[in-house]
Motif scaffolding. Structure first.
Motif, mmCIF file in Angstrom:
data_model
loop_
_atom_site.group_PDB
_atom_site.id
_atom_site.type_symbol
_atom_site.label_atom_id
_atom_site.label_comp_id
_atom_site.label_asym_id
_atom_site.label_seq_id
_atom_site.Cartn_x
_atom_site.Cartn_y
_atom_site.Cartn_z
ATOM 1 N N ALA A 1 -9.625 1.243 0.822
ATOM 2 C CA ALA A 1 -10.079 -0.341 1.209
ATOM 3 C C ALA A 1 -9.893 -0.751 0.295
ATOM 4 C CB ALA A 1 -10.857 0.238 2.229
ATOM 5 N N THR A 2 -10.519 -0.728 -0.111
ATOM 6 C CA THR A 2 -10.311 -1.762 -1.662
ATOM 7 C C THR A 2 -9.444 -2.316 -1.793
ATOM 8 O OG1 THR A 2 -12.451 -0.994 -2.683
ATOM 9 C CG2 THR A 2 -11.573 -2.642 -3.994
ATOM 10 N N PHE A 3 -8.508 -1.699 -2.389
ATOM 11 C CA PHE A 3 -6.690 -2.339 -2.397
ATOM 12 C C PHE A 3 -6.244 -2.823 -1.494
ATOM 13 C CE2 PHE A 3 -8.032 0.505 -6.740
ATOM 14 C CZ PHE A 3 -7.219 -0.592 -7.383
ATOM 15 N N PHE B 1 3.613 15.251 0.341
ATOM 16 C CA PHE B 1 3.639 14.791 1.040
ATOM 17 C C PHE B 1 2.384 14.715 2.275
ATOM 18 C CE2 PHE B 1 4.481 12.659 5.606
ATOM 19 C CZ PHE B 1 4.522 11.396 5.270
ATOM 20 N N THR B 2 2.501 16.070 2.906
ATOM 21 C CA THR B 2 0.409 16.232 3.660
ATOM 22 C C THR B 2 -0.160 16.157 2.486
ATOM 23 O OG1 THR B 2 2.615 18.250 4.721
ATOM 24 C CG2 THR B 2 -0.192 18.073 4.694
ATOM 25 N N ILE B 3 -0.442 16.376 1.476
ATOM 26 C CA ILE B 3 -1.328 16.533 0.275
ATOM 27 C C ILE B 3 -1.914 15.524 0.456
ATOM 28 C CG2 ILE B 3 -2.281 17.705 -1.932
ATOM 29 C CD1 ILE B 3 -0.368 19.149 -1.892
ATOM 30 N N LEU B 4 -0.384 14.194 0.367
ATOM 31 C CA LEU B 4 -0.877 13.099 -0.022
ATOM 32 C C LEU B 4 -1.599 12.136 1.689
ATOM 33 C CD1 LEU B 4 -1.163 10.239 -1.372
ATOM 34 C CD2 LEU B 4 1.464 9.989 -0.811
ATOM 35 N N VAL B 5 -0.862 12.887 2.151
ATOM 36 C CA VAL B 5 -0.806 12.134 3.634
ATOM 37 C C VAL B 5 -2.614 12.450 4.617
ATOM 38 C CG1 VAL B 5 -0.369 11.158 6.255
ATOM 39 C CG2 VAL B 5 1.120 10.862 3.846
ATOM 40 N N ARG B 6 -2.770 13.506 4.242
ATOM 41 C CA ARG B 6 -3.923 14.516 4.853
ATOM 42 C C ARG B 6 -4.889 14.716 4.514
ATOM 43 N NH1 ARG B 6 -1.524 18.458 9.625
ATOM 44 N NH2 ARG B 6 -3.868 17.823 10.182
ATOM 45 N N ILE B 7 -5.028 14.762 2.859
ATOM 46 C CA ILE B 7 -6.183 14.735 2.174
ATOM 47 C C ILE B 7 -6.426 14.129 0.855
ATOM 48 C CG2 ILE B 7 -6.828 16.676 0.687
ATOM 49 C CD1 ILE B 7 -4.881 18.854 1.835
ATOM 50 N N ILE B 8 -5.858 13.737 -0.153
ATOM 51 C CA ILE B 8 -5.490 12.272 -1.118
ATOM 52 C C ILE B 8 -6.310 10.820 -0.477
ATOM 53 C CG2 ILE B 8 -4.813 11.126 -2.708
ATOM 54 C CD1 ILE B 8 -5.418 13.756 -3.084
ATOM 55 N N ILE B 9 -5.364 10.576 0.601
ATOM 56 C CA ILE B 9 -5.730 9.111 1.136
ATOM 57 C C ILE B 9 -7.418 9.281 2.067
ATOM 58 C CG2 ILE B 9 -5.278 7.470 2.791
ATOM 59 C CD1 ILE B 9 -2.252 7.874 2.226
ATOM 60 N N ILE C 1 5.082 -3.935 -5.880
ATOM 61 C CA ILE C 1 4.345 -3.543 -6.659
ATOM 62 C C ILE C 1 3.391 -4.566 -7.099
ATOM 63 C CG2 ILE C 1 3.957 -0.926 -7.780
ATOM 64 C CD1 ILE C 1 5.928 0.181 -6.105
ATOM 65 N N SER C 2 2.212 -4.337 -7.297
ATOM 66 C CA SER C 2 1.335 -4.311 -8.626
ATOM 67 C C SER C 2 0.807 -3.605 -9.283
ATOM 68 C CB SER C 2 0.270 -4.839 -8.017
ATOM 69 O OG SER C 2 -0.809 -6.032 -9.282
ATOM 70 N N THR C 3 1.870 -3.278 -10.484
ATOM 71 C CA THR C 3 1.699 -2.575 -11.977
ATOM 72 C C THR C 3 0.239 -2.790 -12.320
ATOM 73 O OG1 THR C 3 3.662 -3.541 -13.179
ATOM 74 C CG2 THR C 3 2.359 -2.655 -14.237
ATOM 75 N N TYR C 4 -0.460 -3.435 -11.864
ATOM 76 C CA TYR C 4 -2.060 -3.249 -12.185
ATOM 77 C C TYR C 4 -2.632 -2.436 -11.208
ATOM 78 C CZ TYR C 4 -7.211 -4.284 -13.490
ATOM 79 O OH TYR C 4 -8.315 -4.603 -13.731
ATOM 80 N N TYR C 5 -2.723 -2.206 -9.908
ATOM 81 C CA TYR C 5 -2.955 -2.127 -9.123
ATOM 82 C C TYR C 5 -2.735 -0.554 -9.370
ATOM 83 C CZ TYR C 5 -4.647 -6.145 -7.064
ATOM 84 O OH TYR C 5 -5.327 -7.470 -6.934
ATOM 85 N N LEU C 6 -1.478 -0.258 -9.661
ATOM 86 C CA LEU C 6 -0.581 0.752 -9.373
ATOM 87 C C LEU C 6 -1.524 1.844 -10.503
ATOM 88 C CD1 LEU C 6 1.981 2.917 -8.631
ATOM 89 C CD2 LEU C 6 2.995 1.766 -10.510
ATOM 90 N N ILE C 7 -1.137 1.827 -11.077
ATOM 91 C CA ILE C 7 -2.257 2.370 -12.658
ATOM 92 C C ILE C 7 -3.380 2.691 -13.069
ATOM 93 C CG2 ILE C 7 -2.329 1.914 -15.296
ATOM 94 C CD1 ILE C 7 -0.200 1.771 -14.742
ATOM 95 N N MET D 1 0.577 -0.684 0.026
ATOM 96 C CA MET D 1 0.379 0.164 -0.217
ATOM 97 C C MET D 1 0.888 1.202 0.127
ATOM 98 S SD MET D 1 -3.338 -0.833 -0.200
ATOM 99 C CE MET D 1 -3.824 0.795 -0.200
ATOM 100 N N THR D 2 1.704 1.497 0.308
ATOM 101 C CA THR D 2 2.382 2.436 1.027
ATOM 102 C C THR D 2 3.536 2.717 -0.558
ATOM 103 O OG1 THR D 2 3.099 1.809 3.183
ATOM 104 C CG2 THR D 2 5.015 3.567 1.784
ATOM 105 N N LEU D 3 4.219 2.074 -0.734
ATOM 106 C CA LEU D 3 4.235 1.984 -2.484
ATOM 107 C C LEU D 3 3.826 2.293 -3.742
ATOM 108 C CD1 LEU D 3 7.917 -0.874 -2.172
ATOM 109 C CD2 LEU D 3 7.608 1.664 -1.713
ATOM 110 N N SER D 4 2.974 1.911 -3.246
ATOM 111 C CA SER D 4 1.510 1.974 -4.763
ATOM 112 C C SER D 4 0.789 3.349 -4.469
ATOM 113 C CB SER D 4 0.993 0.814 -4.732
ATOM 114 O OG SER D 4 0.696 -0.180 -4.993
ATOM 115 N N MET D 5 0.683 3.743 -3.104
ATOM 116 C CA MET D 5 -0.180 4.928 -3.041
ATOM 117 C C MET D 5 1.124 6.015 -3.242
ATOM 118 S SD MET D 5 -2.660 4.222 0.250
ATOM 119 C CE MET D 5 -1.609 3.976 1.152
ATOM 120 N N PHE D 6 2.418 5.750 -2.896
ATOM 121 C CA PHE D 6 2.919 6.803 -3.111
ATOM 122 C C PHE D 6 3.870 7.173 -4.890
ATOM 123 C CE2 PHE D 6 5.007 8.197 0.286
ATOM 124 C CZ PHE D 6 4.477 8.067 1.717
#
Length: 300
Positions: A202-204, A186-194, A155-161, A95-100
């Motif tokens: 949660a699905t992935f 980093f703040t945008i991803l962790v505190r807003i996007i996620i 990392i799953s390439t399919y999920y990453l795309i 999850m960490t590598l895929s979301m980043f």
């Protein structure tokens, strides 16, 4: 004025269609659930009862010998611990590598974005093959290591795309509002996007968890040490070893042995024990599926 009579034909047709639809879905659900139901009732049965009832529908006896056999095996607990570690740590890394990675690829300001995206998509269609992959894995020192079930499939390439495309579809006003407040990427991803994408995340998370729990192919190829074999390899060894002994067991029963050898019960009990833990994850993740994708977002 006379009231128009209510047309009952429309309602009757709708009710008939709903009844047929519910009956069809109920039959489909029954067909889907029956194999799982049979696995459970056979797991608490014994060989004698199973032989007397070819169509084993009802739990004619209750004999937990299969579960007792599994829980008395120390190898089961060792394999369970390995699988739990791979699931927890592997899913966290996934999850960490895929979301980043997905968030970075979704930013049009990323230098070389198209090159990286094309290079990643290339890996979906071409790979080095089993032997070159094994040689690389061996050179990295991952053979007979628990990390061989985590790092090569980090990392799953399919999920990453899919994640990348989803992040691109989010309203730009979310990012603009955060940047006006002085937030960095980093703040945008962790505190807003996620938080906004929690149902999607949660699905992935569930997909990755199920894959890590059911991991066996990497262990089958690269792990020879019994002490670090996962639960699915343990299940495979139990099923194969018991299947090879079926002929000798049948011979003993024909000779009049009174001991009940519950081969099928042990097999089914092993399947139940390895399946139930991952099923218990679904209720905790399911609540996020019904929530709106843009909860907490800026309404335009």
């Amino acid at each position: 004025m006379k009231k128009r009579p209510v047309k009952k034909e429309r309602f009757s047709k709708a009710s008939l269609f709903d009844a047929v639809l519910l009956a069809g879905l109920g039959l489909l659900a029954l067909i889907t659930l029956y194999p799982f139901y049979q696995v459970v009732i056979i797991s608490v049965s014994n060989t004698v009862a199973y032989a007397r009832h070819p169509l084993y529908i009802l739990p004619y006896v209750f004999d937990p010998i299969g579960y007792k056999t599994i829980f008395s095996d120390l190898s089961f607990y060792r394999s369970l611990g390995i699988t739990a570690f791979v699931t927890v740590v592997g899913t966290a890394i996934n999850m960490t590598l895929s979301m980043f990675g997905a968030y970075a690829l979704s930013r049009k300001t990323l230098a070389g974005r198209n090159f990286f995206l094309g290079f990643i998509i290339f890996t979906m269609f071409f790979n080095g093959g089993t032997i070159p992959t094994y040689l690389v894995t061996n050179d990295l020192g991952l053979v007979n290591s628990i990390w061989v079930m985590i790092l090569p499939c980090a990392i799953s390439t399919y999920y990453l795309i899919i994640m990348k495309n989803y992040f691109v579809s989010l309203p730009p006003s979310l990012l603009e509002a955060a940047k006006l407040d002085g937030a960095n990427e980093f703040t945008i991803l962790v505190r807003i996007i996620i938080p906004v994408s929690m149902p999607f995340v949660a699905t992935f998370f569930l997909f990755y968890s199920v894959e890590r729990w059911n991991e066996w192919y990497q262990a089958y190829l690269y792990i020879n040490d019994v002490k670090i074999q996962p639960l699915q390899i343990y299940l495979r060894n139990v099923l194969i070893s018991l299947s090879n002994n079926l002929s000798s067991i049948a011979k003993q029963m024909l000779q009049g042995h009174t001991k009940k050898v519950s081969t099928q019960a042990i097999q089914m009990a092993t399947i139940v024990v390895t399946t139930v833990p991952i099923i218990c994850v679904y209720p905790f993740v399911q609540k996020h599926f019904v929530k709106g994708v843009m909860i907490g977002g800026i309404k335009e």
